[in-house]
Scaffold this motif. Structure first.
Motif, PDB file in Angstrom:
ATOM      1  N   UNK A   1      11.448   7.767  -2.683  1.00 15.75           N
ATOM      2  CA  UNK A   1      12.479   6.730  -2.799  1.00 15.75           C
ATOM      3  C   UNK A   1      13.323   6.859  -4.066  1.00 15.75           C
ATOM      4  N   UNK A   2      12.988   7.804  -4.933  1.00 13.58           N
ATOM      5  CA  UNK A   2      13.820   8.055  -6.112  1.00 13.58           C
ATOM      6  C   UNK A   2      14.560   9.387  -6.014  1.00 13.58           C
ATOM      7  N   UNK A   3      14.151  10.249  -5.081  1.00 14.49           N
ATOM      8  CA  UNK A   3      14.877  11.506  -4.869  1.00 14.49           C
ATOM      9  C   UNK A   3      16.271  11.177  -4.327  1.00 14.49           C
ATOM     10  N   UNK A   4      17.263  12.011  -4.605  1.00 14.94           N
ATOM     11  CA  UNK A   4      18.656  11.692  -4.232  1.00 14.94           C
ATOM     12  C   UNK A   4      19.002  11.934  -2.760  1.00 14.94           C
ATOM     13  N   UNK A   5      18.363  11.180  -1.879  1.00 12.91           N
ATOM     14  CA  UNK A   5      18.634  11.284  -0.441  1.00 12.91           C
ATOM     15  C   UNK A   5      19.650  10.223  -0.009  1.00 12.91           C
ATOM     16  N   UNK A   6      20.184  10.423   1.168  1.00 11.81           N
ATOM     17  CA  UNK A   6      21.040   9.446   1.823  1.00 11.81           C
ATOM     18  C   UNK A   6      20.192   8.743   2.873  1.00 11.81           C
TER      19      UNK A   6
ATOM     20  N   UNK B   1      16.104   1.659  -4.964  1.00 11.33           N
ATOM     21  CA  UNK B   1      15.027   0.725  -4.679  1.00 11.33           C
ATOM     22  C   UNK B   1      14.294   0.426  -5.971  1.00 11.33           C
ATOM     23  N   UNK B   2      14.222  -0.848  -6.303  1.00  9.88           N
ATOM     24  CA  UNK B   2      13.533  -1.342  -7.489  1.00  9.88           C
ATOM     25  C   UNK B   2      12.169  -1.857  -7.021  1.00  9.88           C
ATOM     26  N   UNK B   3      11.145  -1.038  -7.178  1.00 11.60           N
ATOM     27  CA  UNK B   3       9.810  -1.384  -6.692  1.00 11.60           C
ATOM     28  C   UNK B   3       9.305  -2.677  -7.317  1.00 11.60           C
ATOM     29  N   UNK B   4       9.500  -2.834  -8.618  1.00 15.64           N
ATOM     30  CA  UNK B   4       8.988  -4.021  -9.315  1.00 15.64           C
ATOM     31  C   UNK B   4       9.611  -5.308  -8.792  1.00 15.64           C
ATOM     32  N   UNK B   5      10.917  -5.284  -8.511  1.00 12.31           N
ATOM     33  CA  UNK B   5      11.608  -6.477  -8.032  1.00 12.31           C
ATOM     34  C   UNK B   5      11.583  -6.600  -6.511  1.00 12.31           C
ATOM     35  N   UNK B   6      11.200  -5.524  -5.813  1.00 14.80           N
ATOM     36  CA  UNK B   6      11.225  -5.535  -4.358  1.00 14.80           C
ATOM     37  C   UNK B   6      12.636  -5.566  -3.793  1.00 14.80           C
TER      38      UNK B   6
ATOM     39  N   UNK C   1      16.172  -8.029  -0.187  1.00 16.36           N
ATOM     40  CA  UNK C   1      14.823  -8.441  -0.600  1.00 16.36           C
ATOM     41  C   UNK C   1      13.855  -7.837   0.419  1.00 16.36           C
ATOM     42  N   UNK C   2      13.282  -6.705   0.081  1.00 12.21           N
ATOM     43  CA  UNK C   2      12.458  -5.952   1.022  1.00 12.21           C
ATOM     44  C   UNK C   2      11.166  -6.707   1.306  1.00 12.21           C
TER      45      UNK C   2
ATOM     46  N   UNK D   1       0.830  -1.201   0.000  1.00 13.54           N
ATOM     47  CA  UNK D   1       0.000   0.000   0.000  1.00 13.54           C
ATOM     48  C   UNK D   1       0.860   1.245   0.000  1.00 13.54           C
ATOM     49  N   UNK D   2       1.903   1.280   0.833  1.00 10.22           N
ATOM     50  CA  UNK D   2       2.769   2.451   0.868  1.00 10.22           C
ATOM     51  C   UNK D   2       3.484   2.645  -0.456  1.00 10.22           C
ATOM     52  N   UNK D   3       3.872   1.563  -1.104  1.00 12.71           N
ATOM     53  CA  UNK D   3       4.627   1.680  -2.343  1.00 12.71           C
ATOM     54  C   UNK D   3       3.758   2.014  -3.539  1.00 12.71           C
TER      55      UNK D   3
END
Length: 150
Positions: free
Chosen positions: A22-27, A48-53, A131-132, A11-13
């Motif tokens: 999660x795509x912005x250039x943060x540390x 983070x690769x949302x599709x692959x988790x 593996x999230x 749901x969060x993703x």
């Protein structure tokens, strides 16, 4: 390596603001356990690769974080926490370390896309793949940490 996220984490993703964050250039902070069981926390850049988790962190094979993951074997759990002000997302899951050239290339490409610069390239470069299986964050608009999903 892929993972099936629990419904609450998925749901969060699916929230556009969380995906963008999660795509912005943060540390982020990267937490592993040392062999004596104490936490080791270090700042990292990751993708983070949302599709692959999968979350990916490039590092040196000799870095403490990589050694902690390797020592944990197949049960090595880690947490990545990216924060910016009151906005935060924590990704948790099982981690492995690999020097597979194809996986390294994918990690470097994704890192370069996110941070607009290639990561450091030491001779012993490896990628830690996570593996999230749990995502924690504040739902949009709620200021209290008590409202996070667990």
């Amino acid at each position: 390596m892929t993972s099936e996220l629990p419904a609450a984490s998925r749901t969060f993703l699916t929230d556009a603001a969380t995906r963008k964050f999660l795509t912005d250039p943060h540390t982020a902070t990267f937490t592993t356990l040392r062999p004596d069981g104490t936490p080791h926390v270090t700042p990292v850049r990751f993708t983070f690769d949302t599709a692959a988790g999968l979350a990916r962190v490039t590092t040196r094979a000799g870095a403490r974080k990589a050694r902690n993951v390797a020592a944990g074997g197949p049960a090595a759990r880690i947490a990545l926490c990216q924060a910016d002000g009151f906005r935060w997302v924590t990704l948790e899951g099982l981690a492995t370390v690999t020097d597979d050239p194809a996986r390294l290339a994918k990690a470097v490409r994704r890192y370069t896309d996110r941070y607009r610069a290639a990561p450091p390239a030491p001779p012993d470069l490896v990628v830690i793949e996570i593996a999230v299986d749990r995502v924690l964050t504040l739902p949009r608009g709620l200021p209290s940490a008590a409202s996070r999903a667990e």
